[in-house]
Motif scaffolding. Structure first.
Motif, PDB file in Angstrom:
ATOM      1  N   GLU A 277      29.644 -18.014 -25.085  1.00 41.96           N
ATOM      2  CA  GLU A 277      30.305 -16.828 -25.636  1.00 41.96           C
ATOM      3  C   GLU A 277      31.261 -16.206 -24.613  1.00 41.96           C
ATOM      4  OE1 GLU A 277      30.176 -16.275 -28.682  1.00 41.96           O
ATOM      5  OE2 GLU A 277      28.461 -17.515 -29.210  1.00 41.96           O
ATOM      6  N   TYR A 278      30.813 -16.034 -23.387  1.00 49.53           N
ATOM      7  CA  TYR A 278      31.709 -15.565 -22.337  1.00 49.53           C
ATOM      8  C   TYR A 278      31.057 -15.800 -20.983  1.00 49.53           C
ATOM      9  CZ  TYR A 278      29.048 -11.149 -21.691  1.00 49.53           C
ATOM     10  OH  TYR A 278      28.078 -10.202 -21.422  1.00 49.53           O
ATOM     11  N   THR A 279      31.889 -15.782 -19.948  1.00 48.24           N
ATOM     12  CA  THR A 279      31.406 -15.916 -18.576  1.00 48.24           C
ATOM     13  C   THR A 279      31.696 -14.624 -17.814  1.00 48.24           C
ATOM     14  OG1 THR A 279      33.505 -16.903 -17.862  1.00 48.24           O
ATOM     15  CG2 THR A 279      31.737 -18.412 -18.532  1.00 48.24           C
ATOM     16  N   GLY A 280      30.985 -14.430 -16.716  1.00 47.79           N
ATOM     17  CA  GLY A 280      31.195 -13.215 -15.948  1.00 47.79           C
ATOM     18  C   GLY A 280      30.422 -13.217 -14.648  1.00 47.79           C
ATOM     19  N   TYR A 281      30.087 -12.011 -14.197  1.00 41.58           N
ATOM     20  CA  TYR A 281      29.315 -11.834 -12.974  1.00 41.58           C
ATOM     21  C   TYR A 281      28.137 -10.904 -13.251  1.00 41.58           C
ATOM     22  CZ  TYR A 281      33.073 -14.016 -10.326  1.00 41.58           C
ATOM     23  OH  TYR A 281      34.001 -14.919  -9.844  1.00 41.58           O
ATOM     24  N   VAL A 282      27.014 -11.185 -12.592  1.00 40.83           N
ATOM     25  CA  VAL A 282      25.837 -10.346 -12.740  1.00 40.83           C
ATOM     26  C   VAL A 282      26.066  -9.031 -11.997  1.00 40.83           C
ATOM     27  CG1 VAL A 282      23.356 -10.132 -12.327  1.00 40.83           C
ATOM     28  CG2 VAL A 282      24.339 -12.369 -12.912  1.00 40.83           C
ATOM     29  N   MET A 283      25.832  -7.909 -12.679  1.00 39.79           N
ATOM     30  CA  MET A 283      26.006  -6.594 -12.074  1.00 39.79           C
ATOM     31  C   MET A 283      24.815  -5.712 -12.417  1.00 39.79           C
ATOM     32  SD  MET A 283      30.059  -5.661 -12.470  1.00 39.79           S
ATOM     33  CE  MET A 283      31.333  -6.803 -11.981  1.00 39.79           C
ATOM     34  N   ALA A 284      24.604  -4.696 -11.581  1.00 37.69           N
ATOM     35  CA  ALA A 284      23.501  -3.746 -11.763  1.00 37.69           C
ATOM     36  C   ALA A 284      23.810  -2.506 -10.939  1.00 37.69           C
ATOM     37  CB  ALA A 284      22.170  -4.374 -11.339  1.00 37.69           C
ATOM     38  N   GLY A 285      22.864  -1.559 -10.899  1.00 35.39           N
ATOM     39  CA  GLY A 285      23.029  -0.389 -10.055  1.00 35.39           C
ATOM     40  C   GLY A 285      22.958  -0.758  -8.580  1.00 35.39           C
ATOM     41  N   GLY A 286      23.369   0.152  -7.717  1.00 38.80           N
ATOM     42  CA  GLY A 286      23.370  -0.101  -6.279  1.00 38.80           C
ATOM     43  C   GLY A 286      21.966  -0.134  -5.693  1.00 38.80           C
ATOM     44  N   HIS A 287      21.795  -0.874  -4.568  1.00 36.12           N
ATOM     45  CA  HIS A 287      20.473  -0.993  -3.950  1.00 36.12           C
ATOM     46  C   HIS A 287      19.987   0.323  -3.350  1.00 36.12           C
ATOM     47  CE1 HIS A 287      22.062  -0.984   0.183  1.00 36.12           C
ATOM     48  NE2 HIS A 287      23.044  -1.731  -0.282  1.00 36.12           N
ATOM     49  N   SER A 288      20.902   1.270  -3.105  1.00 41.89           N
ATOM     50  CA  SER A 288      20.496   2.564  -2.570  1.00 41.89           C
ATOM     51  C   SER A 288      20.325   3.623  -3.659  1.00 41.89           C
ATOM     52  CB  SER A 288      21.525   3.060  -1.546  1.00 41.89           C
ATOM     53  OG  SER A 288      22.798   3.224  -2.160  1.00 41.89           O
TER      54      SER A 288
ATOM     55  N   PRO B  85      19.773  -6.023 -14.776  1.00 41.55           N
ATOM     56  CA  PRO B  85      21.107  -6.624 -14.584  1.00 41.55           C
ATOM     57  C   PRO B  85      21.756  -6.974 -15.904  1.00 41.55           C
ATOM     58  CG  PRO B  85      19.387  -8.233 -14.150  1.00 41.55           C
ATOM     59  CD  PRO B  85      18.690  -6.929 -14.377  1.00 41.55           C
ATOM     60  N   ILE B  86      23.082  -6.942 -15.919  1.00 40.82           N
ATOM     61  CA  ILE B  86      23.862  -7.338 -17.092  1.00 40.82           C
ATOM     62  C   ILE B  86      24.934  -8.326 -16.659  1.00 40.82           C
ATOM     63  CG2 ILE B  86      23.459  -5.191 -18.370  1.00 40.82           C
ATOM     64  CD1 ILE B  86      26.198  -4.202 -17.456  1.00 40.82           C
ATOM     65  N   CYS B  87      25.450  -9.079 -17.603  1.00 38.30           N
ATOM     66  CA  CYS B  87      26.536 -10.031 -17.338  1.00 38.30           C
ATOM     67  C   CYS B  87      27.845  -9.375 -17.767  1.00 38.30           C
ATOM     68  CB  CYS B  87      26.299 -11.325 -18.117  1.00 38.30           C
ATOM     69  SG  CYS B  87      27.504 -12.640 -17.774  1.00 38.30           S
ATOM     70  N   VAL B  88      28.681  -9.018 -16.790  1.00 35.18           N
ATOM     71  CA  VAL B  88      29.946  -8.330 -17.061  1.00 35.18           C
ATOM     72  C   VAL B  88      31.067  -9.358 -17.125  1.00 35.18           C
ATOM     73  CG1 VAL B  88      31.576  -6.572 -16.252  1.00 35.18           C
ATOM     74  CG2 VAL B  88      29.112  -6.242 -15.938  1.00 35.18           C
ATOM     75  N   ASP B  89      31.854  -9.305 -18.177  1.00 40.95           N
ATOM     76  CA  ASP B  89      32.917 -10.278 -18.413  1.00 40.95           C
ATOM     77  C   ASP B  89      33.857 -10.373 -17.217  1.00 40.95           C
ATOM     78  OD1 ASP B  89      35.443 -11.477 -19.631  1.00 40.95           O
ATOM     79  OD2 ASP B  89      34.110 -11.484 -21.355  1.00 40.95           O
ATOM     80  N   ASP B  90      34.257 -11.613 -16.861  1.00 41.84           N
ATOM     81  CA  ASP B  90      35.153 -11.790 -15.716  1.00 41.84           C
ATOM     82  C   ASP B  90      36.622 -11.593 -16.064  1.00 41.84           C
ATOM     83  OD1 ASP B  90      35.548 -14.125 -17.137  1.00 41.84           O
ATOM     84  OD2 ASP B  90      34.495 -15.397 -15.702  1.00 41.84           O
TER      85      ASP B  90
END
Length: 243
Positions: free
Chosen positions: A175-186, A193-198
Motif C-alpha cells: 500500500e505504501y512505504t515509509g519510515y517508522v516514527m514515534a514520540g521522542g525518547h525523552s 510506532p507508526i509508519c509515516v509515508d516517505d
C-alpha cells in the motif's frame, strides 16, 4: 401392485419436497441474516445484519489521500496524541476527522482532569535527504502538523505494517512505504510506532512550534540489537501491506 405404486409415488413426492426445502434453506442461508437478541430489545440496537466484507481499513500516516487503484478514501484528517510532557494519556496516535462534530453535552474547562489530545507535529529537521518532498511547497516537514487518511483496501481481509522492510511477502499488496516514527525518547510517556509515508504532506498553515504531541524518526541501536544486520543510528524503513 397398485398399493406399491402409491407408496413409491408418495416417497418420490416426499423426497422432492425435502430437496426443494433444502434448496430453499440453502438460498436463504446465503442471504444476509438478521438476528435479534431479545424481543424486548430496541430493534435499532439489537438487529445485526451479516454481510460479506468489502475490504480492510488501514491508516496512511503523513498523507491526505490513499494509494492504489482499488483503495477508497474513508476520510482524511489530522494526526493527534497526548502532549509530550504528559506522563499519561493516549499512547496510540489518533486520526481525527477534519470535519469534527461534537455530541450535545456539558463542556468543561480544559484544566479539568482527563485525557487531553493535541496535534501531532514532525520534529526532525534533518530528514530532507530521506523523504521525497515533491508534494509540499516548503520541502520540509519540520514543526508542521501531520495529516492522515483512513483507507479501505477493497477485496482484502487483513493488513500488516512490517518495520525494517520496503517490500511485502509474496501474495501481499504493497500500500505504501515509509519510515517508522514515534514520540521522542525523552518524552514523558511512550507512544506506539507508526509508519509515516516517505512522500509526506503537511497540514497547510501549521508551520511553527505548537507544543503538543511530537513525532520523531525511530533509529536502531546496537549492541542490544545485533550489529549485523542492524547498524547503530540508522532510521528504520517500513511498509504497509494488505492481503
Amino acid at each position: 401392485m397398485e398399493a406399491f405404486q402409491v407408496t413409491a409415488n408418495d416417497k418420490i413426492s416426499q423426497e422432492q419436497r425435502q430437496s426443494s426445502s433444502h434448496s430453499s434453506n440453502s438460498k436463504q442461508a446465503a442471504k444476509p441474516r438478521r438476528v435479534r437478541r431479545s424481543p424486548n430489545d430496541n430493534p435499532m440496537i439489537a438487529e445485526t445484519t451479516f454481510t460479506e466484507g468489502k475490504g480492510v481499513a488501514y491508516t496512511r500516516w503523513g498523507r491526505f489521500d490513499c494509494s492504489g487503484p482499488n483503495n477508497d478514501l474513508v476520510y482524511d484528517g489530522i494526526a493527534a496524541g497526548s502532549h509530550y510532557s504528559n506522563t499519561g494519556g493516549v499512547s496510540d496516535f489518533l486520526c481525527l476527522h477534519l470535519n469534527v462534530s461534537y455530541r450535545n453535552g456539558r463542556f468543561r474547562d480544559g484544566s479539568q482532569g482527563g485525557s487531553h489530545t493535541y496535534g501531532l507535529e514532525y520534529q526532525d529537521s534533518w530528514i530532507s535527504s530521506l523523504m521525497d518532498f515533491s508534494l509540499i511547497e516548503t520541502h520540509s516537514t519540520y514543526q508542521h502538523s501531520v495529516p492522515c487518511a483512513v483507507c479501505l483496501a477493497e477485496r482484502r481481509t487483513t493488513q500488516l505494517m512490517i518495520p525494517g522492510r520496503v517490500t511485502c511477502p509474496q501474495g501481499w499488496t504493497r500500500e505504501y512505504t515509509g519510515y517508522v516514527m514515534a514520540g521522542g525518547h525523552s518524552d514523558k510517556h511512550a507512544t506506539s510506532p507508526i509508519c509515516v509515508d516517505d512522500t509526506p504532506q503537511v497540514v497547510p498553515g501549521t508551520q511553527g512550534s505548537q507544543p503538543g504531541a511530537h513525532l520523531y524518526m525511530v533509529e536502531t541501536q546496537c549492541a542490544s540489537l545485533l550489529c549485523e544486520p542492524y547498524a547503530a543510528g540508522r532510521e528504520i524503513s517500513c511498509v504497509v501491506c494488505t492481503l
